[in-house]
Design a protein around this motif. Structure first.
Motif, PDB file in Angstrom:
ATOM      1  N   HIS A  85      35.687  27.549  44.235  1.00  0.00           N
ATOM      2  CA  HIS A  85      34.959  28.995  44.193  1.00  0.00           C
ATOM      3  C   HIS A  85      35.817  29.903  45.108  1.00  0.00           C
ATOM      4  O   HIS A  85      35.773  31.065  44.884  1.00  0.00           O
ATOM      5  CB  HIS A  85      33.488  28.828  44.622  1.00  0.00           C
ATOM      6  N   GLY A  86      36.100  29.403  46.336  1.00  0.00           N
ATOM      7  CA  GLY A  86      36.854  30.273  47.248  1.00  0.00           C
ATOM      8  C   GLY A  86      38.411  30.792  46.599  1.00  0.00           C
ATOM      9  O   GLY A  86      38.646  31.760  46.728  1.00  0.00           O
ATOM     10  N   THR A  87      38.948  29.699  45.884  1.00  0.00           N
ATOM     11  CA  THR A  87      40.104  30.147  45.422  1.00  0.00           C
ATOM     12  C   THR A  87      40.032  31.153  44.179  1.00  0.00           C
ATOM     13  O   THR A  87      40.878  32.234  44.145  1.00  0.00           O
ATOM     14  CB  THR A  87      40.803  28.792  44.719  1.00  0.00           C
ATOM     15  N   ALA A  88      38.881  31.099  43.509  1.00  0.00           N
ATOM     16  CA  ALA A  88      38.677  31.901  42.460  1.00  0.00           C
ATOM     17  C   ALA A  88      38.444  33.287  42.990  1.00  0.00           C
ATOM     18  O   ALA A  88      38.860  34.418  42.535  1.00  0.00           O
ATOM     19  CB  ALA A  88      37.376  31.247  41.565  1.00  0.00           C
ATOM     20  N   ALA A  89      37.595  33.576  44.053  1.00  0.00           N
ATOM     21  CA  ALA A  89      37.137  34.658  44.768  1.00  0.00           C
ATOM     22  C   ALA A  89      38.482  35.226  45.094  1.00  0.00           C
ATOM     23  O   ALA A  89      38.678  36.571  45.230  1.00  0.00           O
ATOM     24  CB  ALA A  89      36.113  34.352  45.641  1.00  0.00           C
ATOM     25  N   ASP A  90      39.352  34.483  45.934  1.00  0.00           N
ATOM     26  CA  ASP A  90      40.513  35.005  46.548  1.00  0.00           C
ATOM     27  C   ASP A  90      41.453  35.708  45.502  1.00  0.00           C
ATOM     28  O   ASP A  90      42.002  36.746  45.664  1.00  0.00           O
ATOM     29  CB  ASP A  90      41.309  34.020  47.192  1.00  0.00           C
ATOM     30  N   LEU A  91      41.490  34.847  44.277  1.00  0.00           N
ATOM     31  CA  LEU A  91      42.179  35.516  43.298  1.00  0.00           C
ATOM     32  C   LEU A  91      41.639  36.744  42.817  1.00  0.00           C
ATOM     33  O   LEU A  91      42.406  37.804  42.098  1.00  0.00           O
ATOM     34  CB  LEU A  91      42.305  34.525  42.109  1.00  0.00           C
ATOM     35  N   ARG A  92      40.502  37.094  42.723  1.00  0.00           N
ATOM     36  CA  ARG A  92      39.937  38.122  42.209  1.00  0.00           C
ATOM     37  C   ARG A  92      39.936  39.102  42.889  1.00  0.00           C
ATOM     38  O   ARG A  92      39.799  40.572  42.867  1.00  0.00           O
ATOM     39  CB  ARG A  92      38.333  37.875  41.475  1.00  0.00           C
ATOM     40  N   TYR A  93      39.999  39.244  44.389  1.00  0.00           N
ATOM     41  CA  TYR A  93      39.652  40.251  45.230  1.00  0.00           C
ATOM     42  C   TYR A  93      40.501  40.133  46.589  1.00  0.00           C
ATOM     43  O   TYR A  93      40.857  39.174  47.031  1.00  0.00           O
ATOM     44  CB  TYR A  93      38.082  40.575  45.736  1.00  0.00           C
ATOM     45  N   ASP A  94      40.906  41.309  46.977  1.00  0.00           N
ATOM     46  CA  ASP A  94      41.750  41.334  48.135  1.00  0.00           C
ATOM     47  C   ASP A  94      40.837  40.901  49.323  1.00  0.00           C
ATOM     48  O   ASP A  94      39.398  40.758  48.985  1.00  0.00           O
ATOM     49  CB  ASP A  94      42.329  42.622  48.366  1.00  0.00           C
ATOM     50  N   SER A  95      41.373  41.043  50.614  1.00  0.00           N
ATOM     51  CA  SER A  95      40.531  40.441  51.926  1.00  0.00           C
ATOM     52  C   SER A  95      39.462  41.411  52.130  1.00  0.00           C
ATOM     53  O   SER A  95      38.655  41.268  52.762  1.00  0.00           O
ATOM     54  CB  SER A  95      41.501  40.775  53.022  1.00  0.00           C
ATOM     55  N   THR A  96      39.382  42.771  51.541  1.00  0.00           N
ATOM     56  CA  THR A  96      38.236  43.526  51.942  1.00  0.00           C
ATOM     57  C   THR A  96      37.257  43.503  50.910  1.00  0.00           C
ATOM     58  O   THR A  96      36.393  44.251  51.085  1.00  0.00           O
ATOM     59  CB  THR A  96      38.896  45.116  51.821  1.00  0.00           C
ATOM     60  N   GLY A  97      37.639  42.778  49.769  1.00  0.00           N
ATOM     61  CA  GLY A  97      36.584  42.710  48.698  1.00  0.00           C
ATOM     62  C   GLY A  97      36.380  43.933  47.865  1.00  0.00           C
ATOM     63  O   GLY A  97      35.757  43.828  47.139  1.00  0.00           O
ATOM     64  N   SER A  98      37.262  45.104  47.901  1.00  0.00           N
ATOM     65  CA  SER A  98      37.279  46.209  47.385  1.00  0.00           C
ATOM     66  C   SER A  98      38.163  46.065  45.983  1.00  0.00           C
ATOM     67  O   SER A  98      38.002  47.180  45.257  1.00  0.00           O
ATOM     68  CB  SER A  98      37.479  47.229  48.172  1.00  0.00           C
ATOM     69  N   GLY A  99      39.047  45.228  45.936  1.00  0.00           N
ATOM     70  CA  GLY A  99      39.908  45.251  44.639  1.00  0.00           C
ATOM     71  C   GLY A  99      40.534  44.392  44.557  1.00  0.00           C
ATOM     72  O   GLY A  99      40.451  42.940  45.095  1.00  0.00           O
ATOM     73  N   PRO A 100      41.473  44.085  43.561  1.00  0.00           N
ATOM     74  CA  PRO A 100      42.199  42.959  42.933  1.00  0.00           C
ATOM     75  C   PRO A 100      43.015  42.471  44.137  1.00  0.00           C
ATOM     76  O   PRO A 100      43.809  43.279  44.675  1.00  0.00           O
ATOM     77  CB  PRO A 100      43.099  43.491  41.769  1.00  0.00           C
ATOM     78  N   ALA A 101      43.344  41.565  44.487  1.00  0.00           N
ATOM     79  CA  ALA A 101      44.178  40.756  45.171  1.00  0.00           C
ATOM     80  C   ALA A 101      45.661  41.120  44.775  1.00  0.00           C
ATOM     81  O   ALA A 101      45.954  41.305  43.717  1.00  0.00           O
ATOM     82  CB  ALA A 101      44.149  39.286  45.272  1.00  0.00           C
ATOM     83  N   ALA A 102      46.640  41.226  45.660  1.00  0.00           N
ATOM     84  CA  ALA A 102      47.907  41.643  45.550  1.00  0.00           C
ATOM     85  C   ALA A 102      48.377  40.221  44.774  1.00  0.00           C
ATOM     86  O   ALA A 102      48.194  39.130  44.839  1.00  0.00           O
ATOM     87  CB  ALA A 102      48.842  41.686  46.818  1.00  0.00           C
ATOM     88  N   ALA A 103      49.505  40.435  43.891  1.00  0.00           N
ATOM     89  CA  ALA A 103      50.248  39.484  43.079  1.00  0.00           C
ATOM     90  C   ALA A 103      50.771  38.523  44.218  1.00  0.00           C
ATOM     91  O   ALA A 103      51.238  38.572  45.289  1.00  0.00           O
ATOM     92  CB  ALA A 103      51.212  40.021  42.323  1.00  0.00           C
ATOM     93  N   PRO A 104      50.874  37.078  43.779  1.00  0.00           N
ATOM     94  CA  PRO A 104      51.209  36.156  44.705  1.00  0.00           C
ATOM     95  C   PRO A 104      52.847  36.219  44.905  1.00  0.00           C
ATOM     96  O   PRO A 104      53.415  36.844  43.953  1.00  0.00           O
ATOM     97  CB  PRO A 104      50.860  34.763  44.239  1.00  0.00           C
ATOM     98  N   PRO A 105      53.418  35.879  45.892  1.00  0.00           N
ATOM     99  CA  PRO A 105      54.902  36.200  46.140  1.00  0.00           C
ATOM    100  C   PRO A 105      55.621  35.331  45.017  1.00  0.00           C
ATOM    101  O   PRO A 105      55.174  34.385  44.421  1.00  0.00           O
ATOM    102  CB  PRO A 105      55.070  35.534  47.447  1.00  0.00           C
ATOM    103  N   SER A 106      56.746  35.911  44.452  1.00  0.00           N
ATOM    104  CA  SER A 106      57.665  35.122  43.732  1.00  0.00           C
ATOM    105  C   SER A 106      58.051  33.845  44.231  1.00  0.00           C
ATOM    106  O   SER A 106      58.150  33.857  45.352  1.00  0.00           O
ATOM    107  CB  SER A 106      58.865  36.245  43.251  1.00  0.00           C
TER     108      SER A 106
END
Length: 128
Positions: free
Chosen positions: A97-118
């Motif tokens: 659940h934590g990983t899924a939430a991290d993938l959906r939102y950035d640390s502020t919870g206001s939008g999508p998280a940044a893409a993971p590093p290449s």
């Protein structure tokens, strides 16, 4: 199989824990150490007043004590397995659940998280 990772079936762990809880209930109902110990007793001297009867009674008493101790250890082992399976399932579930939430939102919870590093960026950052 690069990128496939591993998958834990939390439901399987939960099912295992449930089955073990059922085993513990059955064990407690009829085979726990104290119950087996109490149900297998007989009165001292009931085999007779001679030396062999006392020896047999003593040997039987030792066996009863050992059986009770063994059943208590078995109960503890099964109880530990059930608790570990429950805790592991809970930890995996929380991690998922934590990983899924991290993938959906950035640390502020206001939008999508940044893409993971290449992969190149990760490799570059780990080089000395």
């Amino acid at each position: 199989m690069a990128g496939s990772g591993y998958r834990v079936q939390v439901e399987n762990l939960q099912d295992f824990a449930k089955k073990v809880r059922g085993l513990l209930s059955e064990f407690d109902a009829g085979a726990n150490g104290e119950r087996a110990h109490a149900d297998s007793a007989f009165a001292a001297g009931s085999l007779g007043p001679f030396a062999e009867a006392r020896q047999l009674s003593d040997a039987y008493g030792n066996m009863r004590e050992g059986l009770r101790d063994m059943l208590d250890l078995l109960y503890q082992a099964v109880d530990g397995a059930q608790k570990n399976a429950d805790a592991t399932a809970r930890n995996y579930d929380e991690q998922e659940h934590g990983t899924a939430a991290d993938l959906r939102y950035d640390s502020t919870g206001s939008g999508p998280a940044a893409a993971p590093p290449s992969a190149a960026a990760v490799e570059k950052s780990t080089k000395w």
